[in-house]
Design a protein around this motif. Structure first.
Motif, PDB file in Angstrom:
ATOM      1  N   ALA A 275       0.871  -1.174   0.000  1.00  0.00           N
ATOM      2  CA  ALA A 275       0.000   0.000   0.000  1.00  0.00           C
ATOM      3  C   ALA A 275       0.906   1.221   0.000  1.00  0.00           C
ATOM      4  O   ALA A 275       1.780   1.339   0.856  1.00  0.00           O
TER       5      ALA A 275
ATOM      6  N   GLU B 103     -10.915  -6.469   8.023  1.00  0.00           N
ATOM      7  CA  GLU B 103     -10.596  -5.130   8.492  1.00  0.00           C
ATOM      8  C   GLU B 103     -11.673  -4.653   9.472  1.00  0.00           C
ATOM      9  O   GLU B 103     -12.855  -4.820   9.201  1.00  0.00           O
TER      10      GLU B 103
ATOM     11  N   LYS C 266     -16.036   0.580   3.045  1.00  0.00           N
ATOM     12  CA  LYS C 266     -15.419   1.713   2.349  1.00  0.00           C
ATOM     13  C   LYS C 266     -15.716   1.752   0.849  1.00  0.00           C
ATOM     14  O   LYS C 266     -15.793   2.825   0.259  1.00  0.00           O
TER      15      LYS C 266
ATOM     16  N   MET D  89      -6.154  -4.436  10.672  1.00  0.00           N
ATOM     17  CA  MET D  89      -6.336  -5.662   9.899  1.00  0.00           C
ATOM     18  C   MET D  89      -6.114  -6.822  10.850  1.00  0.00           C
ATOM     19  O   MET D  89      -5.080  -6.904  11.527  1.00  0.00           O
TER      20      MET D  89
ATOM     21  N   LEU E 192      -3.280  -0.429  10.412  1.00  0.00           N
ATOM     22  CA  LEU E 192      -3.108   0.103   9.058  1.00  0.00           C
ATOM     23  C   LEU E 192      -2.899   1.602   9.104  1.00  0.00           C
ATOM     24  O   LEU E 192      -2.152   2.165   8.323  1.00  0.00           O
ATOM     25  N   GLU E 193      -3.646   2.244   9.992  1.00  0.00           N
ATOM     26  CA  GLU E 193      -3.576   3.705  10.087  1.00  0.00           C
ATOM     27  C   GLU E 193      -4.254   4.138  11.370  1.00  0.00           C
ATOM     28  O   GLU E 193      -4.979   3.366  11.993  1.00  0.00           O
TER      29      GLU E 193
END
Ligand code: AMP
Length: 430
Positions: A149, A200, A222, A281, A290-291
């Motif tokens: 990513a 996720e 999403k 995840m 992931l963020e």
């Protein structure tokens, strides 16, 4: 108490709706708000919620309003004003404002900052590197076999992440961001993460600088289309709780991430008050970050606040004042589901001003609340005014009942070009 909510989306409508139920509030404003927010009334005195025509990023005017009205609390919804330092500015003027300060909001505003923090404090995340030079970035992507990513460092309207399957795609993404500058200065640097496989989930934790209170898990949707097909959006629906993550596992996942994160914040003098919202995840090797986001998710907020039993004023005040250790969050056991109805073309170009019918009928159904996002009034006609238009939310005895109730309400609502996903919460029911 006199409170102002900043923002205009479904998240802010849910915040206003929940705050309006508090017996402590005597006046409630929203800047700039939307058509649904303007229809809410306070439980304490039946006064209407007042929409103020000031944009969420117009910090100067917002400050003037807060001072003029002598507000007791300001609640910030979206990430942009947080990244701009609204909390620092208001605090300098002696105002009580809920949200992370600019330094703490870096967890959302800079992916490089977050990745380096995660690595520094041993918080489980993807194998990753940060780069400003395309050739070095490409060599790292090659080490990952191109499956990665590629993420622009800064805020890029939620579009700054390019998921790549091979080297051709990875090189293209690296060139797009670092050389062709498709995200402008948000792409001065990039993070490249290995590609992670798994389910996720969204976590939310309310923090007061010392204590973090984990919410139940939720899951966002999403992609624009059913079965997670099509382009990424701001979120097409959500549900909570997540049945494939049992309570004990949730606590373990939270501990593996939140504890080292809080320790790291303390060690580095980062005073985080507000919501930390990690995207996680669930991989075979365990949960990985992931963020991080530094505000409530939209549409996760819509399902959380229909389940929260506490007075939201108490909860937000404890986060601002550093007294969260004295508060237990209480959640209704009934699951909630939110289905977003969007304008045709979203997340690309779409038309505005389409008349909306059926919202009042949908709201009359039991266990249902229609939250507004992109709506406004043309005269007395409610019309569309954004990509995500409504967040149709319902709850029930179990997830299947909540899902049916949400779709029953969606079926009552019409506007030209309306589209929505038909599989919100389907993964959890499979
Ligand atoms: P982010 O904004 O960083 O959460 O990325 C947006 C979306 O890209 C996420 O919701 C994931 O679906 C996907 N994504 C981000 N990072 C990764 C990764 N390392 N591996 C697989 N998918 C990812």
């Amino acid at each position: 108490m006199k409170i102002l909510v900043i923002g205009s989306g479904g998240r802010e409508h849910a915040l206003v709706w929940k705050l309006a139920q508090s017996p402590q509030i005597t006046r409630l404003w929203c800047a700039p708000g939307n058509a649904g927010i303007a229809e809410e009334h306070l439980a304490s005195n039946q006064a209407p919620v007042e929409c103020v025509n000031i944009g969420a990023e117009d910090l100067g005017q917002l400050l003037g309003f807060a001072q003029e009205q002598r507000l007791d609390l300001i609640v910030v919804g979206p990430d942009n004003p947080l990244g701009m330092g609204i909390v620092d500015l208001f605090q300098q003027h002696g105002l009580r404002i809920w949200g992370p300060n600019r330094r703490a909001a870096q967890f959302e505003a800079s992916k490089v900052f977050t990745q380096e923090f995660l690595d520094r404090h041993g918080i489980p995340t993807a194998r990753a590197g940060t780069f400003s030079d395309p050739a070095t970035a490409s060599r790292f992507a090659a080490e990952l076999g191109g499956r990665c990513a590629v993420k622009a460092d800064g805020l890029a309207l939620g579009k700054g992440v390019i998921v790549c399957k091979d080297m051709a795609q990875a090189d293209h993404a690296i060139e797009d961001i670092l050389a062709r500058r498709i995200f402008g200065s948000a792409g001065d640097k990039i993070v490249i993460q290995e590609y992670l496989e798994g389910m996720e989930i969204s976590l939310h934790a309310l923090c007061d600088g010392q204590t973090a209170r984990l919410f139940p898990a939720s899951q966002d949707h999403k992609r624009a289309g059913d079965n997670d097909q099509g382009p990424n959006t701001g979120g097409m629906g959500a549900y909570s709780p997540v049945p494939f993550l049992r309570e004990a596992e949730l606590v373990r996942v939270g501990n593996q991430i939140l504890e080292p994160w809080l320790r790291g914040c303390r060690a580095e003098g980062i005073d985080f008050r507000g919501i930390l919202y990690p995207g996680i995840m669930l991989t075979r090797q365990g949960p990985k970050v992931l963020e991080f986001n530094a505000r409530l998710g939209d549409p996760e907020t819509q399902v959380y606040l229909t389940r929260l039993e506490n007075d939201l004023v108490d909860v937000l005040a404890a986060s601002v004042d550093g007294t969260l250790d004295r508060i237990e969050l209480r959640w209704r056991p009934e699951p909630a589901v939110c289905v977003v109805m969007a304008s045709g073309g979203y997340p690309g170009a779409y038309a505005k001003g389409k008349p909306i019918a059926g919202v009042a009928e949908a709201n009359q159904l039991p266990d249902t609340k229609v939250f507004h996002a992109g709506t406004t009034y043309h005269g007395r006609q409610m019309v569309t005014n954004g990509g995500r238009v409504l967040g149709v939310t319902a709850w029930g005895a179990d997830l299947a009942a909540a899902q049916s109730a949400a779709y029953r309400a969606v079926a009552k609502i019409q506007f030209d070009g309306a589209f929505f996903r038909r599989d919100i919460a389907a993964k959890a029911l499979r």
